[in-house]
Design an enzyme around this catalytic site. Structure first.
Site, PDB file in Angstrom:
ATOM      1  N   CYS A  46     -28.460  12.239  47.033  1.00 43.74           N
ATOM      2  CA  CYS A  46     -28.173  13.214  46.143  1.00 43.74           C
ATOM      3  C   CYS A  46     -27.962  14.012  46.124  1.00 43.74           C
ATOM      4  O   CYS A  46     -27.673  15.221  45.812  1.00 43.74           O
ATOM      5  CB  CYS A  46     -29.326  12.830  44.422  1.00 43.74           C
ATOM      6  SG  CYS A  46     -28.540  10.938  44.487  1.00 43.74           S
TER       7      CYS A  46
HETATM    8  C1  BEZ Z   1     -30.963   8.806  47.377  1.00 45.26           C
HETATM    9  O1  BEZ Z   1     -29.623   9.877  47.050  1.00 45.26           O
HETATM   10  O2  BEZ Z   1     -31.017   9.810  48.774  1.00 45.26           O
HETATM   11  C2  BEZ Z   1     -31.165   8.161  46.907  1.00 45.26           C
HETATM   12  C3  BEZ Z   1     -31.737   7.245  45.353  1.00 45.26           C
HETATM   13  C4  BEZ Z   1     -31.847   6.020  45.476  1.00 45.26           C
HETATM   14  C5  BEZ Z   1     -32.077   5.003  46.393  1.00 45.26           C
HETATM   15  C6  BEZ Z   1     -31.413   5.584  47.251  1.00 45.26           C
HETATM   16  C7  BEZ Z   1     -31.114   7.012  47.860  1.00 45.26           C
END
Ligand code: BEZ
Length: 213
Positions: A46
């Site tokens: 994210c």
């Molecule tokens: C991420 O943004 O890295 C992420 C968020 C939730 C689950 C897996 C990865």
């Protein structure tokens, strides 16, 4: 909650954000909008996605598109995370992040897919036109960061269709030849719209240079 489909009006809502309370339709005005959800603040994928969106601010503005992000975290969390995005991705977040802790918008747009990810939004994208019509959607799992160049490419395609009655072929990139929409058959209109001509590969497959956008 009805499933949202292409051609539906994007539901209106009021929700808090990093830029204060937002009344969605009023905020969108007569602009294009990319409404995109991410699973959570302070997560690696994210962080790169929001940084990439911020870095592409000029590309979104050139197409008259307003990005707006969402997760089910509270606004204080978003505000703290924005600093990390600036620090690690080298880009200032210059668009609102909806603080959807009560899941009002996530529910309205069916952004929580509990069989994929419990209690958080998946990576949803809604491309919405100036009439508030949903023109394209994408849904990715939490583990796959989206390609924001692809989102811009889809917007380019939609805007070309609206302005010039052309469609874009597989793997099309800006500047490459485009397809004349099948519904356009009137010879006078074809001559007027494509004065430099077009190539008839098959009666249903007519190629022409990309009109200026
Ligand atoms: C991420 O943004 O890295 C992420 C968020 C939730 C689950 C897996 C990865």
């Amino acid at each position: 909650m009805a499933t949202l489909r292409l051609g539906d009006t994007a539901p209106d809502f009021e929700q808090d954000s990093t830029e204060g309370p937002i009344a969605f339709h009023q905020w969108a005005g007569k602009h294009w909008v990319v409404l995109f959800s991410h699973p959570a603040d302070f997560t690696p994928v994210c962080t790169t996605e929001l940084g990439r969106t911020a870095a592409l601010a000029g590309e979104f503005a050139r197409r008259d598109v307003k990005p707006i992000a969402l997760s089910v975290d509270p606004v204080e969390s978003h505000r703290a995370w924005v600093g990390d995005i600036q620090e690690t991705q080298g880009a200032t977040v210059n668009f609102p992040i909806l603080a959807d802790a009560d899941r009002k918008v996530a529910t309205l747009y069916d952004m929580i897919h509990p069989n994929s990810l419990a209690n958080a939004t998946v990576r949803g994208v809604f491309i919405i036109d100036p009439d508030k019509v949903i023109r394209a959607t994408l849904t990715y799992p939490a583990s796959t960061g989206r390609n924001f160049d692809e989102i811009l490419r889809v917007i380019d395609s939609l805007q070309l269709t609206d302005a010039y009655k052309v469609a874009t072929p597989a793997n099309w990139q800006a500047g490459e030849d485009v397809v004349i929409v099948p519904s356009l058959q009137d010879p006078a209109e074809l001559a007027q719209r494509f004065p430099k001509g077009y190539r008839v590969v098959k009666p249903y497959l007519r190629m022409t240079a990309q009109p200026h956008r």
